[in-house]
Design an enzyme around this catalytic site. Sequence first.
Site, short mmCIF file in Angstrom:
data_model
loop_
_atom_site.label_atom_id
_atom_site.label_comp_id
_atom_site.label_asym_id
_atom_site.label_seq_id
_atom_site.Cartn_x
_atom_site.Cartn_y
_atom_site.Cartn_z
N GLY A 45 0.61 -11.41 1.17
CA GLY A 45 -0.08 -11.96 0.52
C GLY A 45 -1.80 -11.44 -0.07
O GLY A 45 -1.46 -9.82 -0.66
N GLY A 47 -4.68 -8.98 6.13
CA GLY A 47 -4.15 -8.37 7.25
C GLY A 47 -2.23 -7.55 7.25
O GLY A 47 -1.55 -7.96 8.70
N LYS A 48 -1.84 -7.65 6.67
CA LYS A 48 -0.45 -7.28 6.13
C LYS A 48 -0.57 -6.19 7.20
O LYS A 48 0.51 -5.77 7.98
CB LYS A 48 -0.39 -6.32 4.87
CG LYS A 48 -0.18 -8.38 4.54
CD LYS A 48 0.07 -7.88 2.56
CE LYS A 48 -0.95 -7.40 1.56
NZ LYS A 48 -2.18 -7.48 1.69
N GLU A 63 2.76 -1.56 2.03
CA GLU A 63 2.29 -1.68 0.32
C GLU A 63 4.03 -1.34 -0.80
O GLU A 63 4.32 -1.06 -1.73
CB GLU A 63 1.67 -0.03 -0.10
CG GLU A 63 0.63 0.49 0.97
CD GLU A 63 -0.80 -0.38 0.59
OE1 GLU A 63 -0.75 -1.27 0.12
OE2 GLU A 63 -1.53 -0.72 1.87
#
Length: 198
Positions: free
Chosen positions: A9, A14-15, A86
Amino acid sequence: MAQLYFRYGTMNSGKSIEILKVAYNYEEQGKPVVLLTSRLDDRDEVGYISSRIGMRRKAYPIGNDTDIFDYIDDISPRPYCVLIDEAQFLTRANVYDLARIVDELDIPVMAFGLKNDFQNNLFEGSKYLLLLSDKIEEIKTICHYCSRKATMVLRMEDGEPVYEGVQVQIGGHESYISVCRKHWFNPPRERIVPLKQN
């Protein structure tokens, strides 16, 4: 049968909240997980996954030289799932390690990260996750300027969009905003004020 998942995203989609939620759901059932994150991400502190709403968990920091397969293979008892935040900062070798964890150790791996950078190029980790993942899912958010789906990121400096520079510049609200394609190519002419951290 274990699978490799890539959930991508834009910034502020909101990851990190999602990865922490997945970890909580596994652990609530008594199933241990391993949390990994990039050593490059030092916005909060190296070795932590942090969300904008204040949720925070310790994670093992990985870098270009990390043998992720050996790290996971040495853990006893085996985790039920490996979760990586990440993931865009992973190298080709890191992503191949993740595929080996799935295929050889039969442990599901869920990687969360950006797909493209502020210049609209794929990150190395994202490129190989798109190539090797069994399941690819988008975590959606909306454009900063309209109601369209945000698919790109604008890097901001002094309220102005920047389209050139080094690929990796760690930052959050103060440096990046999520936008749709239209507003990536044509951001509004007035000075842009990035979102403020709470």
